[in-house]
Structures are given as structure tokens and as C-alpha cells.
Scaffold this motif. Structure first.
Motif, mmCIF file in Angstrom:
data_model
loop_
_atom_site.group_PDB
_atom_site.id
_atom_site.type_symbol
_atom_site.label_atom_id
_atom_site.label_comp_id
_atom_site.label_asym_id
_atom_site.label_seq_id
_atom_site.Cartn_x
_atom_site.Cartn_y
_atom_site.Cartn_z
ATOM 1 N N ASN A 42 0.767 -1.106 0.189
ATOM 2 C CA ASN A 42 0.115 -0.011 0.078
ATOM 3 C C ASN A 42 0.890 1.245 -0.034
ATOM 4 O O ASN A 42 1.713 1.464 0.988
ATOM 5 C CB ASN A 42 -0.897 -0.059 1.163
ATOM 6 N N SER A 43 0.823 2.195 -0.981
ATOM 7 C CA SER A 43 1.681 3.200 -1.216
ATOM 8 C C SER A 43 0.947 4.411 -0.373
ATOM 9 O O SER A 43 -0.164 4.731 -0.679
ATOM 10 C CB SER A 43 1.778 3.509 -2.734
ATOM 11 N N VAL A 44 1.678 5.198 0.278
ATOM 12 C CA VAL A 44 1.105 6.291 1.000
ATOM 13 C C VAL A 44 0.971 7.234 -0.057
ATOM 14 O O VAL A 44 -0.020 8.137 0.184
ATOM 15 C CB VAL A 44 2.086 6.695 2.150
ATOM 16 N N GLU A 45 2.085 7.620 -0.663
ATOM 17 C CA GLU A 45 1.978 8.742 -1.655
ATOM 18 C C GLU A 45 1.531 8.281 -3.224
ATOM 19 O O GLU A 45 1.433 6.916 -3.757
ATOM 20 C CB GLU A 45 3.392 9.171 -1.862
ATOM 21 N N ALA A 46 0.853 9.210 -3.895
ATOM 22 C CA ALA A 46 0.503 9.153 -5.201
ATOM 23 C C ALA A 46 1.837 8.496 -6.171
ATOM 24 O O ALA A 46 2.823 8.762 -5.793
ATOM 25 C CB ALA A 46 -0.038 10.280 -5.879
ATOM 26 N N TYR A 47 1.628 7.687 -7.082
ATOM 27 C CA TYR A 47 2.587 7.034 -7.669
ATOM 28 C C TYR A 47 3.228 7.972 -8.714
ATOM 29 O O TYR A 47 2.789 8.979 -9.441
ATOM 30 C CB TYR A 47 2.022 5.836 -8.562
ATOM 31 N N THR A 48 4.714 7.903 -8.809
ATOM 32 C CA THR A 48 5.247 8.697 -9.708
ATOM 33 C C THR A 48 5.332 7.871 -11.196
ATOM 34 O O THR A 48 4.876 6.875 -11.324
ATOM 35 C CB THR A 48 6.949 8.920 -9.436
ATOM 36 N N SER A 49 5.807 8.736 -12.062
ATOM 37 C CA SER A 49 5.918 8.189 -13.528
ATOM 38 C C SER A 49 6.643 6.969 -13.571
ATOM 39 O O SER A 49 6.559 6.155 -14.064
ATOM 40 C CB SER A 49 6.136 9.267 -14.580
ATOM 41 N N SER A 87 -5.610 3.025 -1.110
ATOM 42 C CA SER A 87 -6.378 3.163 0.122
ATOM 43 C C SER A 87 -6.072 4.544 0.930
ATOM 44 O O SER A 87 -7.002 4.906 1.600
ATOM 45 C CB SER A 87 -6.243 1.962 1.027
ATOM 46 N N GLN A 88 -5.086 4.885 0.650
ATOM 47 C CA GLN A 88 -4.742 6.211 1.321
ATOM 48 C C GLN A 88 -5.166 7.390 0.533
ATOM 49 O O GLN A 88 -4.895 8.650 0.802
ATOM 50 C CB GLN A 88 -2.963 6.425 1.495
ATOM 51 N N SER A 89 -5.641 7.310 -0.709
ATOM 52 C CA SER A 89 -6.452 8.407 -1.503
ATOM 53 C C SER A 89 -7.730 8.655 -1.293
ATOM 54 O O SER A 89 -8.491 7.567 -0.909
ATOM 55 C CB SER A 89 -6.029 8.091 -2.969
ATOM 56 N N LYS A 90 -7.988 9.746 -1.673
ATOM 57 C CA LYS A 90 -9.711 10.248 -1.314
ATOM 58 C C LYS A 90 -10.304 9.537 -2.707
ATOM 59 O O LYS A 90 -11.537 10.049 -2.778
ATOM 60 C CB LYS A 90 -9.684 11.769 -1.437
ATOM 61 N N GLY A 91 -9.529 9.051 -3.706
ATOM 62 C CA GLY A 91 -10.474 8.425 -4.734
ATOM 63 C C GLY A 91 -9.734 7.882 -5.758
ATOM 64 O O GLY A 91 -8.344 7.422 -5.462
ATOM 65 N N VAL A 92 -10.025 7.502 -6.869
ATOM 66 C CA VAL A 92 -9.114 6.721 -7.741
ATOM 67 C C VAL A 92 -8.355 7.849 -8.742
ATOM 68 O O VAL A 92 -9.199 8.777 -9.167
ATOM 69 C CB VAL A 92 -10.150 5.820 -8.687
#
Length: 616
Positions: A42-49, A87-92
Motif C-alpha cells: 500500500n503506497s502512502v503517496e501518489a505514484y510517480t511516473s 487506500s490512502q487516496s480520497k479517490g481513484v
């Protein structure tokens, strides 16, 4: 037959655009695909390129396996888009894929206020190389669940979203200064966050919303198959930093929404137009990224928008204006068709230099109108409205997205392609004058009697056609004013807005009054034609040409003033339509009334005569 042709054009366009996905992928040495991954953590941060490209430690879910239990985050992608469910994001999270890698463009979630959403579970409905279909459950603090279904097809630049039973609206998080509601009958509605102090703005739901990105390298396009309830956009920040932060789009009964992101450097552009720019030829710091029908939304001094399509300079230096939606760009006036430079003539605007064009090298230019009733002041926005014959297969425009998402039938209905057709009957009075005067000047009225009779028949048909259209506008004005006065009685608290709408509608009668003497009565025009028939057919005396010119001049006076009047009526209705839509942005309580006004204006704006110059 025309209706069949338009359907055929839409169908062929959709087929071509679907083919474009494979062509584009092959050019980038990427096979079209859809893939589903379990990131295993589970990544806490948004994915990088880089993370989306390398996918280190991820496992690909085998094709047709639908019972996988995810240990990490869910990522599914095709060769154009990637969507991450963390799961750590507010949406998709929605990412575009381009030669420069992956860029996050939006976050998509159920529109639920006053509580925190947590992505709860994911189930796989379909998983193969052509399509990924997932059901995502979002849970609130009180354990209530909200369901969204996401479908991503191979090669498409959009994701389809359908709601569960308890989800009414889709929330799309995307920062942008501007929001554009394309209008196919009048002028776009453009919302500039820097000009709106409200925190929540309600917009007329007409199926589409465009949000240009900050770096001018992408456009986020939302398409909904219903328009039962208005959109809402939410704003934050102050001064130069004020932006639209997210929007809520209502699904409606059996509704579905498509979110598309077109990723191309220079896909849109903007330039501030100042008062001192009037009449100046200004090269833009912008070259078009691909040939298309490019639209310019000019902000006017009244803060309304005036929408134009850009001319395109040809290799020989002449200028061409593309048509769209299967229609011709030509209005039928010889004044328009004969010009090889940018000088044009239309009703209302008169003679002017066309204010926006693309030179033969693809560079954009503007020359704001000078000494005209239309004054540009504020940001001008440029974006690709529709494709043309030489638009590359791998390039996409706004109308492409509409066609591909809605399909031929709904697209034809929502865009009202039948209503876009211009009507023309007979021959214009100026053309009839030239034809008749020439015959009588050359003294061949006897041998050309058949041509004379036809010209008289055609010119009377033209005058009656335009007069009939004017009468339609007059009737619209009177019926609309009666409706508004009833609304004012029932809702006195809306009095200020209704009074403004009534005054705008009264512009039709005011313009008719100003030209009443010049257009005279329909019977007067018939009498002129009858006089010509009775006195001049086969008439060969010395004064034949003089008498001919006197009658044709009378017809031209009627025709010219009718042409101007029908154009002025259209402008009045367009202003009424746009002002009603903009009012919703500052006073949502007026939404239903504003929508009814816009519905009525669309009805009267359908099937314009050529001389209304509906597209400048």
C-alpha cells in the motif's frame, strides 16, 4: 438523406478514432492493451511516473482471473491511461500516458460531503486484454458503502464510470483556472475562477465539461449521458492563485459518466486581451499541435463569451474556414465566399477582419475587432473543437470524445445535428439584382424571359423565408416575456433576474422597430415583384433598365434590412441564453428558471437561416 449522411459521418469517425488507438500505440512501439496489477504493498503517496513505468514488485493479474484477492493497491491501465486505487487516496487517481511518461490529471470518487471516504474493497468483473471492469466500494466513517464501477477499454482515452444505487454524483478533483461548457447553438460558457468570489458555482448541465490543465498540456473532459441536474464546481484560493478544485457531476437515472484526459503539449492556449490590443495583429506564443477545427472563446467587455472558429491559411496565402458536425462552413453570401484574405462580412458585424487564424506554418494569431459592437476584453481561450480531414489519427478533439463515448445515436441527439443545419431558400436580393440588372442592361429580357421569371420567383421566396424566420423570433420574444412575467408574479424574490431577462428579450422588438420602415410589409415585397412582372417582362423601351434598377433596389433595401434584422434577433437570443447560464453560477436558486430559458433559446436557435451568420 442529409440525416443519413450525418449518421454515416459520425459512424465513420468513430471507426477511424478506434483505429487511431492502435496506430498511435504502434508509433510509440507499444501494443494496445489493458492490464490489471496488484502492487503487493500500500503506497502512502501518489505514484510517480517512474513507479508506473517500472512497476517493481507488482504482479499482473492473469487474463480472465476475476477472483484475485489484492494484497496491495490496485492499478489498471491501457496504452493511454492508468488508474490507481490507493487506500490512502480520497479517490481513484487518473494518470495520462505520453512520451514524457505518466502525469496525474484527476482523482475520481463518489460525491459524498461531510465525511471521509476510504476505499474499502475491489472486485473484478472483467479482466482481459480488451477491457478491465472493476467494482470499487468506498466506505465512510459510519461504515456506509458507496459503489462505483470503472471500465477501461483497450486504446481509449477515457474511463467509463457507473454508479451504485446510493451514489448520485461523481466528484472529480482537478485543479484548473477555467471551466468550459461547450455550446453547439450559441457561445460557450466559460468560468474563470479568478473572476468568481463564490465558493460553490452551479452550472447548467448540458452533458459536457472541459477543464484545461495548468500547464496547457492536457484537457480533462467529462461527458454525461443525462442532464437531469446541474453540475457544481468548487473554488478555493485568492487573487492569482484562485482555482477550481473539484466538480460534482450528477449521474441521473441510468446515467453514466466518461472522464477523458487528452494529453498533448499545447492542446489549449490562453492570452489576455486588453483594450489597447484592438485592431492589432498579434502573434501568439503558441503553435497548434495538430490540424483541427480550433475554437476561440473571447471574453467580451460585458463578460459574456463570443465563440469563433479559427481560419486556416492555405499554402497559396488564402484563408479557409472549416465546417464541423457535417455542416458546410459557407454561409451562402458571395461577400463571404469571394474573399481570399481575412476580410469578411456578416450581418450585425458588417465588414471586418477575421480576428483569429492559423498561418501556413501552424502559428496562431489574433487581431481583436476594432470599432465594432463586439469588444473583446479579458482572457481568450483556444482549444480543438473538432477534427478536420488532415487531423492525425492519433490526435483527439473535444467532439471526438463526445462521439466515442456517447455513440452515434445519442451523439446525434445530444448535439442535435439536425438543428445545426442552416436553411436557405430562393436567391438573395443582391444576387437577384445583379442577375436582373445584367439582363436588362444587355437588352435580352425577351430571350431570357424564363430566367427573369425564375429570378423573381426565387427572390420572393428568399424574402418570405427570411421574414418567416424574423416572425419566429418575434413570436419567441412575446411568448418568453409572457412566461417571465408569470414567473415574476409567482416568484417576486426573483424579480431582479427576471427583469434582466425580460429586457434582454425585448431587444428583439426593439430591433424590429428600428427596421420596421425599411423591411416594410410582406405584401409590399410581393407588390414589387408583381409590378416587375406586369410592367417589365418583355418591356424594351429606353427606360427599361432604369425601371428595372428601381424595383431591384427596392427589393435589396428590404432584403438587406431583413438580413441584418434576423442576425440581430439571433444575437439577442444568444445573449439571453448565455446570461441565463452565467446567472446560475452566482445564484443557484435560479437554476430551474435559467434552464428553462436555455431550453427555449435552443429551440428557437435551431436551423438558422444562412444570413443569421450562426458561426461568424
Amino acid at each position: 438523406m442529409k440525416s443519413i449522411n450525418i449518421i454515416f459521418i459520425c459512424s465513420i469517425t468513430i471507426i477511424v478514432l478506434c483505429m487511431a488507438s492502435a496506430v498511435n500505440s504502434q508509433e510509440m512501439n507499444v501494443e494496445p492493451f489493458t492490464r490489471l496489477y496488484d502492487t503487493m504493498h500500500n503506497s502512502v503517496e501518489a505514484y510517480t511516473s517512474d513507479a508506473l513505468i517500472k512497476r517493481n514488485g507488482w504482479i499482473e493479474i492473469p487474463e480472465d482471473k476475476t477472483d484475485h484477492s489484492f494484497d496491495g493497491n490496485v492499478v489498471f491501465m491501457n496504452d493511454k491511461l492508468a488508474l490507481a486505487m490507493r487506500s490512502q487516496s480520497k479517490g481513484v487517481e487518473l494518470y495520462t500516458c505520453s512520451k514524457k511518461g505518466y502525469t496525474q490529471r484527476a482523482i475520481i470518487a463518489p460525491a459524498i460531503d461531510d465525511c471521509k471516504l476510504i476505499q474499502d474493497s475491489i472486485s473484478i468483473e472483467e479482466n482481459n486484454q480488451s477491457v478491465i471492469l472493476l467494482t470499487a466500494a468506498f466506505q465512510t466513517n459510519d461504515k456506509k458503502k458507496y459503489i462505483l464501477k470503472f471500465q477501461l477499454n483497450m486504446g481509449q482515452v477515457f474511463v467509463n464510470i457507473k454508479p451504485g444505487d446510493d451514489v448520485e454524483s461523481l466528484r472529480v478533483y482537478a485543479d484548473s483556472r477555467f471551466a468550459i461548457l461547450p455550446d453547439f447553438f450559441a457561445d460557450d460558457i466559460v468560468i474563470d475562477a479568478m473572476q468568481l468570489p463564490a465558493e460553490i458555482v452551479e452550472l447548467p448541465s448540458e452533458h459536457f465539461l472541459i477543464q484545461p490543465t495548468a500547464n496547457r498540456d492536457a484537457m480533462l473532459i467529462s461527458v454525461c449521458n443525462t442532464s437531469e441536474q446541474d453540475m457544481k464546481v468548487y473554488l478555493a484560493g485568492g487573487d492569482e492563485e484562485r482555482r477550481i478544485t473539484y466538480s460534482d457531476i450528477f449521474f441521473g437515472k441510468e446515467g453514466e459518466i466518461w472522464i477523458s484526459a487528452i494529453d498533448t503539449p499545447g492542446i489549449w492556449h490562453s492570452r489576455m486581451i486588453e483594450k489597447e490590443d484592438e485592431g492589432k495583429e498579434i502573434p501568439l506564443d503558441w503553435d497548434i499541435p495538430f490540424p483541427a477545427l480550433w475554437r476561440v472563446d473571447w471574453q467580451c467587455a460585458s463578460q459574456l463569451t463570443d465563440s469563433w472558429e479559427m481560419l486556416v491559411q492555405q499554402p497559396d496565402g488564402s484563408y479557409h474556414k472549416y465546417g464541423w458536425l457535417g455542416n458546410s462552413a459557407d454561409f451562402g453570401q458571395s461577400d463571404w465566399l469571394r474573399k481570399t484574405n481575412r476580410q469578411r462580412w456578416t450581418t450585425v458585424l458588417g465588414l471586418f477582419l477575421y480576428p483569429c487564424w492559423i498561418d501556413k506554418n501552424g502559428k496562431g494569431y489574433v487581431q481583436p475587432l476594432k470599432d465594432n459592437i463586439v469588444q473583446f476584453a479579458g482572457p481568450a481561450i483556444f482549444y480543438p473543437l473538432d477534427r478536420v480531414a488532415n487531423t492525425p489519427l492519433q490526435a483527439y478533439t473535444f467532439t471526438d470524445i463526445v462521439r466515442m463515448t456517447l455513440g452515434v445515436g445519442p451523439c446525434k441527439y445530444i448535439l442535435d445535428l439536425e438543428g445545426q443545419k442552416k436553411s436557405y431558400k430562393g436567391i438573395a436580393t443582391c444576387a437577384a439584382r445583379t442577375k436582373l440588372n445584367t439582363i436588362y442592361e444587355e437588352k435580352r429580357q425577351k430571350q431570357s424571359r424564363k430566367d427573369v421569371e425564375q429570378a423573381l420567383k426565387d427572390v420572393l421566396a428568399f424574402v418570405k423565408h427570411i421574414r418567416g424566420r424574423i416572425n419566429e423570433y418575434i413570436e419567441f420574444g412575446h411568448v418568453t416575456i409572457d412566461y417571465l412575467q408569470i414567473q415574476k408574479q409567482e416568484h417576486p424574490e426573483w424579480g431582479e433576474f427576471i427583469d434582466e431577462m425580460i429586457e434582454l428579450t425585448k431587444d428583439i422588438d426593439r430591433k424590429v422597430k428600428e427596421r420596421k420602415n425599411e423591411i416594410n410589409t410582406p405584401q409590399y415585397a410581393e407588390n414589387l415583384v408583381m409590378k416587375f412582372r406586369n410592367e417589365l417582362i418583355d418591356y424594351e423601351e429606353k427606360d427599361a433598365l432604369e425601371k428595372c434598377k428601381k424595383i431591384t433596389a427596392g427589393l435589396v433595401k428590404i432584403g438587406g434590412n431583413q438580413d441584418e434584422l434576423v442576425g440581430e434577433c439571433r444575437v439577442a437570443v444568444k445573449r439571453l441564453r448565455q446570461r441565463a447560464g452565467l446567472t446560475m453560477a452566482v445564484n443557484p436558486q435560479l437554476a430551474n428558471l435559467a434552464k428553462e430559458i436555455r431550453r427555449r433559446t435552443q429551440t428557437i436557435l435551431r436551423n438558422p437561416t444562412s444570413y443569421e451568420a450562426p458561426r461568424h
